[in-house]
Design a protein around this motif. Structure first.
Motif, PDB file in Angstrom:
ATOM      1  N   GLY A  64       0.794  -1.222   0.000  1.00 55.46           N
ATOM      2  CA  GLY A  64       0.000   0.000   0.000  1.00 55.46           C
ATOM      3  C   GLY A  64       0.820   1.263   0.000  1.00 55.46           C
ATOM      4  N   ARG A  65       2.125   1.159   0.230  1.00 55.86           N
ATOM      5  CA  ARG A  65       2.992   2.337   0.250  1.00 55.86           C
ATOM      6  C   ARG A  65       4.030   2.311  -0.879  1.00 55.86           C
ATOM      7  NH1 ARG A  65       6.380   3.205   4.323  1.00 55.86           N
ATOM      8  NH2 ARG A  65       6.624   0.981   4.859  1.00 55.86           N
ATOM      9  N   PHE A  66       4.527   1.130  -1.198  1.00 58.11           N
ATOM     10  CA  PHE A  66       5.565   0.984  -2.219  1.00 58.11           C
ATOM     11  C   PHE A  66       4.950   0.371  -3.474  1.00 58.11           C
ATOM     12  CE2 PHE A  66       9.587   0.557   0.655  1.00 58.11           C
ATOM     13  CZ  PHE A  66       9.196   1.715   1.332  1.00 58.11           C
ATOM     14  N   THR A  67       5.480   0.781  -4.612  1.00 53.99           N
ATOM     15  CA  THR A  67       5.037   0.227  -5.890  1.00 53.99           C
ATOM     16  C   THR A  67       6.247  -0.057  -6.771  1.00 53.99           C
ATOM     17  OG1 THR A  67       2.972   1.498  -5.816  1.00 53.99           O
ATOM     18  CG2 THR A  67       3.612   0.573  -7.941  1.00 53.99           C
ATOM     19  N   ILE A  68       6.328  -1.271  -7.256  1.00 52.90           N
ATOM     20  CA  ILE A  68       7.392  -1.636  -8.182  1.00 52.90           C
ATOM     21  C   ILE A  68       6.837  -1.635  -9.594  1.00 52.90           C
ATOM     22  CG2 ILE A  68       6.977  -4.131  -7.986  1.00 52.90           C
ATOM     23  CD1 ILE A  68      10.030  -4.516  -8.230  1.00 52.90           C
ATOM     24  N   TYR A  78      11.681   0.313 -11.337  1.00 54.90           N
ATOM     25  CA  TYR A  78      11.522   1.438 -10.437  1.00 54.90           C
ATOM     26  C   TYR A  78      10.864   0.982  -9.136  1.00 54.90           C
ATOM     27  CZ  TYR A  78      12.208   3.988 -14.796  1.00 54.90           C
ATOM     28  OH  TYR A  78      12.709   4.456 -15.985  1.00 54.90           O
ATOM     29  N   LEU A  79      11.218   1.651  -8.057  1.00 57.96           N
ATOM     30  CA  LEU A  79      10.558   1.444  -6.780  1.00 57.96           C
ATOM     31  C   LEU A  79      10.076   2.810  -6.293  1.00 57.96           C
ATOM     32  CD1 LEU A  79       9.676  -0.351  -4.470  1.00 57.96           C
ATOM     33  CD2 LEU A  79      11.919   0.028  -3.397  1.00 57.96           C
ATOM     34  N   GLN A  80       8.772   2.999  -6.365  1.00 54.37           N
ATOM     35  CA  GLN A  80       8.164   4.221  -5.855  1.00 54.37           C
ATOM     36  C   GLN A  80       7.785   3.989  -4.406  1.00 54.37           C
ATOM     37  OE1 GLN A  80       7.704   7.271  -7.340  1.00 54.37           O
ATOM     38  NE2 GLN A  80       6.985   7.950  -5.329  1.00 54.37           N
ATOM     39  N   MET A  81       8.336   4.804  -3.534  1.00 53.45           N
ATOM     40  CA  MET A  81       8.120   4.650  -2.096  1.00 53.45           C
ATOM     41  C   MET A  81       7.381   5.880  -1.584  1.00 53.45           C
ATOM     42  SD  MET A  81      11.862   3.126  -1.029  1.00 53.45           S
ATOM     43  CE  MET A  81      12.724   4.589  -1.583  1.00 53.45           C
ATOM     44  N   ASN A  82       6.186   5.664  -1.100  1.00 57.42           N
ATOM     45  CA  ASN A  82       5.377   6.740  -0.548  1.00 57.42           C
ATOM     46  C   ASN A  82       5.178   6.557   0.948  1.00 57.42           C
ATOM     47  OD1 ASN A  82       5.029   7.759  -3.199  1.00 57.42           O
ATOM     48  ND2 ASN A  82       3.193   6.524  -3.507  1.00 57.42           N
ATOM     49  N   SER A  83       4.782   7.616   1.602  1.00 52.66           N
ATOM     50  CA  SER A  83       4.518   7.575   3.048  1.00 52.66           C
ATOM     51  C   SER A  83       5.659   6.900   3.791  1.00 52.66           C
ATOM     52  CB  SER A  83       3.201   6.841   3.322  1.00 52.66           C
ATOM     53  OG  SER A  83       2.127   7.464   2.655  1.00 52.66           O
TER      54      SER A  83
END
Length: 120
Positions: A64-68, A78-83
């Protein structure tokens, strides 16, 4: 296979950051890429993976926070890291896996690691 990771750095809790990992070489032999991380004094742990078919998995701690994601044209993951949280602080390693059924056998390739520090 060579893996070149970039991104990371120092961010504040709640901020976002993005890591990139570009693969080069015999990438046709790879069927899965992902990210691991290692915090000080802890073992390296799996964060997320993505297969060549686009199937993803995530550790419970980052769901729910990270998206590959993968850009096949650029051979880049890519690793998008949120919150982001302070407990996300670690050295993040890009990984590429050659499957065990390969003629050359299974093998894990690693990038050089990139530091992500989340301040509270």
């Amino acid at each position: 296979v060579q893996l070149q990771a970039s991104g990371g750095g120092l961010v504040q809790a709640g901020d976002s950051a993005r890591l990139s990992c570009r693969a080069s070489g015999s990438i046709f032999s790879i069927n899965r890429m992902g990210w691991y991380r290692q915090a000080p004094g802890k073992q390296r742990e799996l964060v997320t993976t993505i297969t060549s078919g686009g199937t993803t998995t995530y550790a419970d701690s980052v769901k729910g926070r990270f998206t590959i994601s993968m850009d096949n044209a650029k051979n880049t993951v890519y690793l998008q890291m949120n919150s982001l949280k302070p407990e996300d602080t670690a050295v993040y390693y890009c990984n590429a896996r050659r499957p065990t059924f390969s003629i050359s056998g299974g093998y894990d390739y690693w990038g050089q690691g990139t530091q992500v520090t989340v301040s509270s």
